[in-house]
Design a protein around this motif. Structure first.
Motif, PDB file in Angstrom:
ATOM      1  N   ILE A  48     -24.172  10.126  14.810  1.00 14.03           N
ATOM      2  CA  ILE A  48     -25.416  10.474  14.109  1.00 14.03           C
ATOM      3  C   ILE A  48     -25.262  10.249  12.605  1.00 14.03           C
ATOM      4  CG2 ILE A  48     -26.947  12.391  13.526  1.00 14.03           C
ATOM      5  CD1 ILE A  48     -26.372  13.494  16.336  1.00 14.03           C
ATOM      6  N   THR A  49     -24.105  10.635  12.071  1.00 12.36           N
ATOM      7  CA  THR A  49     -23.867  10.441  10.635  1.00 12.36           C
ATOM      8  C   THR A  49     -23.987   8.972  10.256  1.00 12.36           C
ATOM      9  OG1 THR A  49     -22.198  12.133  10.821  1.00 12.36           O
ATOM     10  CG2 THR A  49     -22.293  10.948   8.759  1.00 12.36           C
ATOM     11  N   ALA A  50     -23.360   8.121  11.042  1.00  6.90           N
ATOM     12  CA  ALA A  50     -23.371   6.708  10.705  1.00  6.90           C
ATOM     13  C   ALA A  50     -24.793   6.166  10.705  1.00  6.90           C
ATOM     14  CB  ALA A  50     -22.505   5.935  11.688  1.00  6.90           C
ATOM     15  N   LEU A  51     -25.561   6.527  11.714  1.00 10.23           N
ATOM     16  CA  LEU A  51     -26.942   6.041  11.767  1.00 10.23           C
ATOM     17  C   LEU A  51     -27.770   6.598  10.617  1.00 10.23           C
ATOM     18  CD1 LEU A  51     -27.861   6.015  15.555  1.00 10.23           C
ATOM     19  CD2 LEU A  51     -27.697   4.082  13.990  1.00 10.23           C
ATOM     20  N   THR A  52     -27.604   7.906  10.364  1.00  8.14           N
ATOM     21  CA  THR A  52     -28.348   8.518   9.257  1.00  8.14           C
ATOM     22  C   THR A  52     -27.956   7.849   7.946  1.00  8.14           C
ATOM     23  OG1 THR A  52     -28.010  10.563  10.472  1.00  8.14           O
ATOM     24  CG2 THR A  52     -29.050  10.736   8.319  1.00  8.14           C
ATOM     25  N   GLY A  53     -26.670   7.595   7.796  1.00 10.07           N
ATOM     26  CA  GLY A  53     -26.196   6.952   6.574  1.00 10.07           C
ATOM     27  C   GLY A  53     -26.833   5.587   6.402  1.00 10.07           C
ATOM     28  N   ALA A  54     -26.888   4.826   7.456  1.00  7.20           N
ATOM     29  CA  ALA A  54     -27.523   3.506   7.388  1.00  7.20           C
ATOM     30  C   ALA A  54     -28.998   3.643   7.006  1.00  7.20           C
ATOM     31  CB  ALA A  54     -27.391   2.802   8.727  1.00  7.20           C
ATOM     32  N   PHE A  55     -29.629   4.653   7.568  1.00  7.46           N
ATOM     33  CA  PHE A  55     -31.034   4.930   7.269  1.00  7.46           C
ATOM     34  C   PHE A  55     -31.204   5.269   5.785  1.00  7.46           C
ATOM     35  CE2 PHE A  55     -34.752   7.972   7.766  1.00  7.46           C
ATOM     36  CZ  PHE A  55     -35.682   6.978   8.012  1.00  7.46           C
TER      37      PHE A  55
END
Lengths: 491, 627
Positions: free
Chosen positions: B392-399
């Protein structure tokens, strides 16, 4: 070439110069300067030749003449890896400080005579292999430094002299007691340091007492907390040349004493009390850095950092008494190299401060501003020396401290972590000093002379800067023979 | 080959030394140094065979020679450092044109480049630390280029001190590695893991250098330096060094250590990502973004995929440097980096804007830019790990990344800015163009480069689709983003890097200075106590002795010292005797000279007396033992 008594020659050439000056009493400053620089250069050349002849693990290049056979005292000189490091430092720093001090106009010939006599005394301390000889030279260094401070110092000499006097008295007496105890317990009685190193004569209570006497004498000299009060005082009042020699060489007398006497001649007592020494050293590291940080006088600040650096050194020696062989070798390698590094770095810093003082009306950092703008070279050198002093890799202190810490880490990670905080503190105080006094816009009201370094100063500073970088990148120049000796003595 | 390796380090080093010595023409020497360094490193990367190892031993600590080492991995990294460096140097030729501080700037930036090359090519821990710390020094000097400005001075100190503090971790960690592995050289073989303590110490050092939470604030303070410095600092050097250390050491970390690395990375991705979104200033946004992107690399290492971290490292170097260089052009034109002041400036500087946009969209992870491939591999790494939190962190970070890029593009393009011109813009654009070339084309080689470096590149279908989706929607959201959507206090707190309890100044600096003052007070107490003792001693000695007589007898006794012994021993060598006499004569005349200067000073004379007395004591004791 092996027949030439290089040690005796290097040792007494400065004294010859000194005597020449005293008898000729030349007027003006040109002839004294010429004699002093020539003598120092010849002596340095002799010392370098000694190095080329080869430094071995054990004492070598012995020069021995009977002196008082009934007492077991003799004129004995010799070097090993540790003492040669100190001898080399002494010869080089005296040469460059000598070049720097050609600026002196006040009783130039008297100053140079004292200066050269001091050089002989310092070289003698490190070359002596005889307790009696060692002690005589040791005492003469104090007298010489005393006159330099008293004769060419700044306004507030009285206080500095009182401090210097008291500490000198106590330190020398303790040293004398320690040396006599070593002598009296040796069988047959001998002043020969080789004998005493090979077969430490003391054990039990006598060893303990002797160790503490030696410890106190050298702790005052080095100096360690809480025996350091004379140091900032003497530095504040001494002329730049005096400070450079005081910090560069005289403090090493204590450091050398810790290794040669406490470590080698009372090894068991040292090992038994190593933790006390470690605590004192660690406290000195942190304490020196913190007090330095609170200073506003740039010279006092640098003076206090010496307590910090000598703390690392003594920490290394104490670790060497405890460690496994590898840890002990590393720590002692580092401690010995630290003698040399601290000598050239702090020597350079004090000489640079002397140059700053010539150009300005104050040494107070809040008043000094923007020196970089006005004296780019002088400031560049200062920044380099400051970074060397705070332990930047690639410069002289780092290889020494790296090995001390690495050796120490094997014994006690926690103390090393505390000691590492000292590195952060020294970084902070030097950066603050650079920020306050070197960066920013200049304040011309405190500046007297606007010219950057002249050729005399360049001849002094550039060789020292080169040495600092050289030792940082090629520490093996010294470590090769230092390590041979430490390998021998840490078994 | 060895020459190439040496040249890539030594060329910029010499440029630095010559530049500072001659104090002119530093710019030409620096660029020449950078050209030589870049091409040597590039040639090394091209000609070095796979799996080959180039080693140069020299000097060293006792029994342990220093080692410079190039394998394909380090040669590729070194080449990227060289190329990014060169592009920035070319840009700087234009940027520094007729600016103050050039005699300072050029040597320092050359030193910086040399230090980074040393770090990349170091084969032992000693040289690694050397590169690491000299880079710290160089960044300190560079941030302080315009040291007339208060924020440049404080920013430079903050950068050096904060990283120096965390370097305690570097030292302690490396000591532990050397001792536990009994290996002075940087280990390349997999095998036993290092103790958790060593890993955590090293992680502390990485957190400082790579500006991870809570040490992220020095990066924004470092903005006070010239733009090329920021570009270099934030891309292939300084901050990159931390991530590089982790990539090098990955095989040595235990799973527990890896977990903590990933946690630090994750926290940083989120917190600094938010800071970037709420920034009102394009350079502050970029600074926060750097921390966040480095967080991605830590996350990739932590999930066990150094290949993904390396890919992102290489890609980020090109993208972040060109973003900074682009921002520098707007700053030059409008003398500000606040979005408010440079609103719509992109229309005025179209080329710079498009460069900025390409790099930015790349950073957000849109193909075919290099950032797409690297971001994709990091996302895949987090998916493969299986820990839902990291995913989730990685996706949120990309977002988040897409949002702050979208916001920046919107601010730079929409609005009406006045026409401004800047001198030597063409040189600056040339630097950017070189980097953009790699951003556009590099993606197609990235996987290959990482593979020949000896690392695996993780792949995952789901993460690819989700990543693109989040990037696209983030860019869109960012374009319309308004700070007014959120309460002002909250966005202020985030924007100022979460200043808990007064932050760095009141948490660290103030207490240390107080402690220093307190210690100094103690020191003064010790001093006055000793002075009192001393004065009493002096008074006593004055009362009991006639100082004049003592002085004389003291000096005389040194002379008689030798005579005394000559009587004791008949075998005395004459030559030695003479020299000792000389010594005595010197002391004697020293004494008489001193009298001439100031005979009123009691203590001085006393000191001589004491020295003399001591000698007498020696003689006395000797005679006793003789009897």
């Amino acid at each position: 070439m092996n027949e030439i008594p290089l040690l005796t020659l290097s040792l007494f050439i400065p004294l010859l110069g000194s005597i020449l000056l005293l008898f000729l009493k030349p007027q003006g400053h040109r002839i004294p300067n010429l004699i002093a620089v020539t003598a120092a250069a010849l002596s340095a050349a002799g010392v370098i030749l000694m190095g080329l002849r080869g430094i071995t693990a054990d004492f070598s290049q012995i020069e021995e003449v009977e002196w008082i056979p009934s007492l077991g005292a003799a004129y004995r000189l010799g070097v090993d890896g540790i003492s040669y490091t100190a001898v080399l430092l002494t010869a080089l720093l005296f040469l460059f400080t000598g070049i720097f001090s050609t600026r002196i106009r006040k009783k130039s010939s008297a100053f140079m005579a004292l200066f050269l006599m001091l050089e002989t005394a310092c070289l003698g301390v490190f070359m002596s292999l005889d307790l009696l000889l060692f002690y005589v030279f040791f005492e003469v260094t104090l007298v010489g430094m005393y006159f330099i401070i008293a004769g060419w110092g700044h306004e507030n000499r009285k206080k500095a002299a009182i401090m210097f006097f008291i500490y000198t008295l106590i330190g020398s007496l303790l040293l004398l007691l320690g040396l006599l105890s070593l002598y009296l317990h040796s069988d047959p009685h001998t002043f020969d340091m080789r004998e005493l190193v090979a077969n430490p004569p003391l054990s039990g209570m006598a060893a303990l007492l002797t160790f503490w006497a030696l410890f106190l004498a050298f702790a005052i000299k080095t100096p360690l907390f809480p025996f350091h009060s004379w140091l900032p005082m003497a530095h504040t009042e001494a002329p730049a040349e005096g400070s450079a020699i005081l910090a560069g060489i005289l403090l090493k007398l204590g450091a050398y004493g810790f290794i040669r006497f406490a470590f080698q001649m009372t090894p068991e007592a040292f090992a038994a009390n190593a933790w006390i020494v470690i605590v004192v050293a660690v406290v000195s590291v942190i304490y020196g850095a913190l007090v330095a940080m609170a200073q506003t006088d740039i010279k006092r600040m640098v003076a206090y950092t010496s307590i910090n650096h000598m703390g690392y050194l003594v920490f290394g020696v104490a670790i060497a008494t405890l460690g496994t062989t590898t840890a002990a070798e590393r720590a002692l390698d580092g401690a010995t190299l630290q003698m040399f590094s601290h000598g050239i770095v702090t020597g350079l810093l004090f000489l640079l401060i002397g140059s700053i003082q010539e150009r300005t009306t104050t040494r107070e950092m809040p008043a000094l501003k923007g020196l970089l703008k006005v004296y780019p070279l002088l400031s560049g050198f200062f920044i380099l020396a400051a970074f060397a002093s705070l332990g930047l890799p690639g410069l002289a202190h780092f290889p020494a401290e790296f090995q001390i810490f690495l050796g120490g880490y094997e014994i006690s990670p926690i103390t090393v972590a505390i000691v590492l905080l000292g590195l952060v503190l020294t970084s902070a105080l030097y950066l603050r000093a650079i920020q306050r006094s070197f960066m920013g816009a200049e304040d011309r009201t405190v500046l007297e002379k606007m010219k950057d370094l002249d050729s005399r100063e360049l001849w002094t500073f550039i060789p020292l800067v080169i040495l600092i970088i050289l030792i940082g990148i090629f520490p093996d120049i010294l470590l090769n023979f230092i390590h041979e000796t430490t390998k021998l003595i840490t078994v | 080959m060895s020459t190439l390796l040496l040249l890539s380090i030594i060329a910029p080093l010499f440029a630095a030394i010559l530049g500072y010595t001659f104090r002119r023409g530093g710019n030409r020497m620096a660029v020449a140094g950078a050209v030589i360094s870049a091409f040597s490193a590039l040639a090394l990367a091209i000609f070095l065979p796979e799996k080959a190892m180039l080693e140069i031993y020299f000097s060293g600590l006792a029994g342990k020679e220093f080692l410079l080492k190039a394998d394909l991995n380090s040669a590729i990294v070194s080449a990227v450092v060289g190329i990014v460096g060169l592009a920035i140097f070319i840009y700087a030729l234009g940027y520094m044109y007729k600016k103050k501080g050039q005699t300072w700037f050029w040597p320092a930036i050359s030193l910086f480049l040399a230090a980074m090359q040393l770090l990349v090519l170091a084969g032992d821990w000693f040289l690694f630390i050397t590169g690491w710390e000299i880079m710290g020094l160089a960044s300190y000097l560079l941030i302080a280029t315009w040291h007339e400005k208060e924020e440049a001075r404080s920013g430079s100190i903050k950068a050096f001190l904060l990283t120096r503090f965390t370097d305690i971790g570097l030292y302690a960690g490396i000591f532990l590695v050397i001792i536990s592995q009994n290996n002075f050289y940087i280990p390349v073989t997999e095998g036993q893991t290092i103790p958790l303590a060593a890993s955590l110490w090293l992680l502390l050092a990485v957190m400082g250098k790579s500006a991870q939470v809570p040490f992220q604030s020095w990066l924004s303070a470092a903005m006070a330096g010239p733009t090329p410095v920021s570009a270099l600092l934030h891309s292939a050097t300084m901050v990159g060094a931390g991530a590089l250390l982790l990539i090098k050491l990955l095989p040595l970390f235990s799973t527990e250590a890896l977990f903590w690395i990933a946690v630090v990375g994750s926290i940083t991705i989120l917190l600094t990502g938010l800071t970037a979104i709420f920034s009102k200033d394009v350079k502050q946004m970029l600074a926060a973004s750097t921390s966040s992107q480095l967080g991605f690399m830590l996350l990739a290492v932590g999930t066990g995929f150094p290949g993904a971290a390396l890919a992102h490292w290489l890609a980020h170097a090109f993208m972040k440097s060109s973003l900074f260089l682009g921002a520098g052009i707007f700053q030059e034109g409008y003398e500000s980096t606040l979005y408010e002041k440079i609103k719509g400036s992109g229309k005025n500087f179209k080329a710079a804007f498009f460069g900025f946009a390409i790099a930015g969209i790349g950073l957000a992870g849109i193909p075919p830019m290099i950032g797409y491939w690297s971001k994709d591999s990091v996302l895949a790494a987090s998916f493969k790990d299986g820990n839902i939190f990291f995913l989730i962190t990685a996706l949120t970070g990309a977002f988040f990344t897409a949002i702050y890029i979208g916001k920046a593009l919107n601010r730079l393009w929409i609005g009406n800015a006045e026409k401004e011109t800047i001198p030597k813009k063409s040189l600056m654009l040339a630097g950017i163009a070189l980097l953009i070339l790699f951003i556009l084309g590099g993606g197609f080689f990235l996987e290959h480069l990482v593979k020949i470096s000896g690392f695996e590149v993780p792949k995952d279908k789901l993460s690819k689709i989700l990543g693109l989706l989040f990037a696209a929607s983030g860019l869109l959201l960012g374009w319309f983003f308004r700070n007014s959507w959120f309460p002002a206090e909250a966005s202020d707190f985030i924007r100022k890097n979460y200043p808990v309890a007064g932050g760095y100044q009141s948490l660290v600096i103030a207490p240390i200075l107080k402690l220093a003052d307190f210690t100094y007070k103690i020191d003064k107490l010790i001093l006055s106590a000793i002075e009192k003792t001393g004065e009493t001693t002096l008074t006593n000695s004055k009362a009991s002795f006639s100082t004049d007589r003592l002085l004389k007898s003291g000096v005389r006794s040194i002379g008689s010292f030798t005579l005394f012994f000559s009587k004791l021993s008949e075998k005395m060598d004459r030559g030695i005797m003479k020299s000792v006499e000389n010594l005595a004569a010197a002391v004697k005349s020293g004494g008489s000279t001193s009298k001439k200067w100031q005979s009123g000073m009691v203590h001085k004379e006393l000191a001589i007396s004491v020295a003399g007395l001591l000698v007498l004591v020696v003689i006395l004791i000797f005679t006793i033992t003789e009897l």
